[in-house]
Enzyme design. Structure first.
Site, PDB file in Angstrom:
ATOM      1  N   ASP A   8      31.701 -64.932 -12.407  1.00  0.00           N
ATOM      2  CA  ASP A   8      30.729 -64.589 -13.090  1.00  0.00           C
ATOM      3  C   ASP A   8      30.420 -64.529 -11.819  1.00  0.00           C
ATOM      4  O   ASP A   8      30.281 -65.150 -10.893  1.00  0.00           O
ATOM      5  CB  ASP A   8      30.455 -65.891 -13.784  1.00  0.00           C
ATOM      6  CG  ASP A   8      28.486 -65.356 -13.818  1.00  0.00           C
ATOM      7  OD1 ASP A   8      28.317 -64.937 -13.911  1.00  0.00           O
ATOM      8  OD2 ASP A   8      28.361 -66.875 -14.190  1.00  0.00           O
ATOM      9  N   SER A   9      28.566 -64.810 -11.539  1.00  0.00           N
ATOM     10  CA  SER A   9      27.719 -64.412  -9.881  1.00  0.00           C
ATOM     11  C   SER A   9      27.674 -66.348 -10.376  1.00  0.00           C
ATOM     12  O   SER A   9      26.793 -66.628  -9.342  1.00  0.00           O
ATOM     13  CB  SER A   9      25.729 -63.882 -10.297  1.00  0.00           C
ATOM     14  OG  SER A   9      25.653 -65.126 -11.258  1.00  0.00           O
ATOM     15  N   GLY A  41      21.600 -60.412 -11.191  1.00  0.00           N
ATOM     16  CA  GLY A  41      21.229 -59.250 -12.270  1.00  0.00           C
ATOM     17  C   GLY A  41      19.387 -58.853 -11.083  1.00  0.00           C
ATOM     18  O   GLY A  41      19.321 -57.704 -11.731  1.00  0.00           O
ATOM     19  N   CYS A  71      30.685 -62.043 -16.726  1.00  0.00           N
ATOM     20  CA  CYS A  71      29.172 -61.896 -17.182  1.00  0.00           C
ATOM     21  C   CYS A  71      28.763 -60.069 -17.088  1.00  0.00           C
ATOM     22  O   CYS A  71      29.838 -59.943 -16.512  1.00  0.00           O
ATOM     23  CB  CYS A  71      29.461 -62.115 -15.121  1.00  0.00           C
ATOM     24  SG  CYS A  71      27.522 -61.348 -14.234  1.00  0.00           S
ATOM     25  N   ASN A  72      27.672 -60.412 -17.957  1.00  0.00           N
ATOM     26  CA  ASN A  72      27.044 -59.455 -18.515  1.00  0.00           C
ATOM     27  C   ASN A  72      26.524 -58.299 -17.580  1.00  0.00           C
ATOM     28  O   ASN A  72      27.133 -56.862 -17.650  1.00  0.00           O
ATOM     29  CB  ASN A  72      25.902 -59.392 -19.589  1.00  0.00           C
ATOM     30  CG  ASN A  72      27.064 -60.759 -20.756  1.00  0.00           C
ATOM     31  OD1 ASN A  72      26.779 -61.521 -20.634  1.00  0.00           O
ATOM     32  ND2 ASN A  72      27.225 -59.407 -21.983  1.00  0.00           N
ATOM     33  N   THR A  73      25.804 -58.722 -16.776  1.00  0.00           N
ATOM     34  CA  THR A  73      25.671 -57.733 -15.473  1.00  0.00           C
ATOM     35  C   THR A  73      26.922 -57.227 -14.924  1.00  0.00           C
ATOM     36  O   THR A  73      26.954 -55.797 -15.055  1.00  0.00           O
ATOM     37  CB  THR A  73      24.891 -58.951 -14.642  1.00  0.00           C
ATOM     38  OG1 THR A  73      23.729 -59.295 -14.889  1.00  0.00           O
ATOM     39  CG2 THR A  73      24.003 -58.125 -13.681  1.00  0.00           C
ATOM     40  N   GLU A 150      20.740 -72.162 -12.433  1.00  0.00           N
ATOM     41  CA  GLU A 150      22.294 -71.724 -11.736  1.00  0.00           C
ATOM     42  C   GLU A 150      21.553 -73.407 -10.902  1.00  0.00           C
ATOM     43  O   GLU A 150      22.499 -74.086 -10.831  1.00  0.00           O
ATOM     44  CB  GLU A 150      21.708 -70.990 -11.212  1.00  0.00           C
ATOM     45  CG  GLU A 150      22.746 -70.741 -10.161  1.00  0.00           C
ATOM     46  CD  GLU A 150      24.074 -70.671 -10.710  1.00  0.00           C
ATOM     47  OE1 GLU A 150      24.613 -70.407 -11.897  1.00  0.00           O
ATOM     48  OE2 GLU A 150      25.606 -71.223  -9.685  1.00  0.00           O
ATOM     49  N   CYS A 181      23.412 -62.192 -21.764  1.00  0.00           N
ATOM     50  CA  CYS A 181      23.786 -63.023 -20.163  1.00  0.00           C
ATOM     51  C   CYS A 181      24.880 -64.823 -20.651  1.00  0.00           C
ATOM     52  O   CYS A 181      24.643 -65.224 -20.839  1.00  0.00           O
ATOM     53  CB  CYS A 181      22.603 -63.646 -19.798  1.00  0.00           C
ATOM     54  SG  CYS A 181      22.972 -64.462 -17.868  1.00  0.00           S
ATOM     55  N   THR A 182      25.987 -64.705 -19.398  1.00  0.00           N
ATOM     56  CA  THR A 182      26.838 -65.933 -19.894  1.00  0.00           C
ATOM     57  C   THR A 182      26.060 -67.191 -19.501  1.00  0.00           C
ATOM     58  O   THR A 182      26.515 -68.407 -19.425  1.00  0.00           O
ATOM     59  CB  THR A 182      27.890 -65.689 -18.981  1.00  0.00           C
ATOM     60  OG1 THR A 182      27.466 -65.330 -17.520  1.00  0.00           O
ATOM     61  CG2 THR A 182      28.487 -64.869 -19.864  1.00  0.00           C
ATOM     62  N   HIS A 183      24.866 -67.588 -18.872  1.00  0.00           N
ATOM     63  CA  HIS A 183      24.456 -68.213 -18.391  1.00  0.00           C
ATOM     64  C   HIS A 183      23.599 -68.451 -19.740  1.00  0.00           C
ATOM     65  O   HIS A 183      23.017 -70.211 -19.632  1.00  0.00           O
ATOM     66  CB  HIS A 183      23.505 -68.013 -16.955  1.00  0.00           C
ATOM     67  CG  HIS A 183      23.438 -68.372 -15.773  1.00  0.00           C
ATOM     68  ND1 HIS A 183      24.738 -67.270 -15.296  1.00  0.00           N
ATOM     69  CD2 HIS A 183      23.139 -69.176 -15.141  1.00  0.00           C
ATOM     70  CE1 HIS A 183      24.621 -67.534 -14.080  1.00  0.00           C
ATOM     71  NE2 HIS A 183      24.433 -68.218 -13.481  1.00  0.00           N
TER      72      HIS A 183
HETATM   73  N1  DGL Z   1      25.398 -64.952 -15.823  1.00  0.00           N
HETATM   74  C1  DGL Z   1      25.269 -63.440 -15.847  1.00  0.00           C
HETATM   75  C2  DGL Z   1      25.580 -62.524 -16.793  1.00  0.00           C
HETATM   76  O1  DGL Z   1      26.048 -62.690 -17.609  1.00  0.00           O
HETATM   77  C3  DGL Z   1      24.085 -63.240 -14.265  1.00  0.00           C
HETATM   78  C4  DGL Z   1      23.117 -63.278 -13.736  1.00  0.00           C
HETATM   79  C5  DGL Z   1      22.193 -63.223 -12.175  1.00  0.00           C
HETATM   80  O2  DGL Z   1      23.619 -63.416 -11.729  1.00  0.00           O
HETATM   81  O3  DGL Z   1      21.439 -62.969 -12.453  1.00  0.00           O
HETATM   82  O4  DGL Z   1      24.631 -61.533 -16.451  1.00  0.00           O
END
Ligand code: DGL
Length: 260
Positions: A8-9, A41, A71-73, A150, A181-183
């Site tokens: 992930d990011s 993102g 990570c969805n992005t 984050e 978004c996994t966050h």
């Molecule tokens: N955790 C991430 C996601 O699932 C990305 C957040 C990011 O880096 O912008 O989209």
């Protein structure tokens, strides 16, 4: 032992990793928090693909065959091209939970919380077209939310942001909230408390990990009974260590991604 690369990011993929720890009996998990490139993102689709390609190449060189794009992005921007470029590897990616949200919604109104890149990538448009006919979708590009999580910001900062996005859509009758978004599932309880009783909040992690287990089982690779977790960070290892204590209940040792 099956080796599974997860990235992930940043710390967002810990919402997937904690579910892996709950469900997967064995295997070696190599988790990368690519916080050097955080956030993904606001980046372009091509740039997110290049970053993801670099990460997967390194996993590939180390003999990893299974990758969870936690990570969805990155999934929205890069998954289809990664599958084309690494055909011998198995990818499990994130898909905005529009399908279960649409199936469960009685009001026929659902909200999708995601980054701008996820909402503008083709796979998102695809799931909406396939699964959300007749459903009103409230797309919420939650600018700054992944960054705040984050950074480890507390509820003083995060709660007003969430209220600004969620209260109007709940008022409008939304009864399903998909966290794309996994966050965001790292703040699951807070989001549920703002959503109240009228709206259910969907954390996709359990379904993603069930899919991971199916894929490993299909490969006949599912007889490990010891789970080994290794955490890497492309910058700020201390932040990942702290987040592991907070979200995984154990302070893991974190190594530099350069050393992997
Ligand atoms: N955790 C991430 C996601 O699932 C990305 C957040 C990011 O880096 O912008 O989209």
């Amino acid at each position: 032992m099956v080796k599974i690369g997860v990235f992930d990011s940043g710390i967002g993929g810990l919402s997937i990793l904690r579910e892996i720890i709950r469900q997967l009996p064995g295997g070696e998990i190599i988790y990368l928090a690519d916080n050097h490139n955080h956030p993904y993102g606001p980046r372009s689709i091509d740039n997110i693909y290049e970053i993801s390609h670099g990460i997967v190449s390194k996993f590939n060189e180390q003999g990893v065959k299974h990758i969870v794009v936690a990570c969805n992005t990155a999934s929205g921007a890069a998954l289809h091209r990664l599958r084309e470029n690494f055909p011998h590897m198995k990818f499990i990616g994130m898909e905005p939970a529009v399908k279960p949200a649409a199936e469960r919604s009685i009001s026929r109104k659902v909200a999708v919380l995601a980054t701008t890149a996820t909402l503008s990538a083709l796979p998102y448009a695809g799931v909406v077209e396939r699964f959300a006919e007749g459903v009103e979708i409230y797309e919420l590009p939650c600018n700054g939310l992944a960054e705040a999580i984050e950074k480890g910001e507390g509820h003083k900062v995060i709660e007003p942001m969430l209220r600004d996005w969620l209260e109007p859509v709940i008022e409008a009758g939304v009864d399903q909230i998909a966290l794309a978004c996994t966050h965001y599932p790292l703040e699951y309880e807070l989001i549920c408390s703002i959503a109240g009783e009228g709206a259910a909040v969907i954390d996709p992690a359990p379904a993603v990990v069930r899919q991971l287990i199916r894929v490993i089982a299909l490969d006949g690779n599912y007889n490990d009974n010891k789970l080994k977790i290794r955490l890497y960070s492309s910058a700020a290892p201390a932040a990942l260590k702290e987040a592991s204590a907070k979200y995984l209940g154990k302070s893991y040792r974190v190594a530099s991604w350069d050393s992997y």
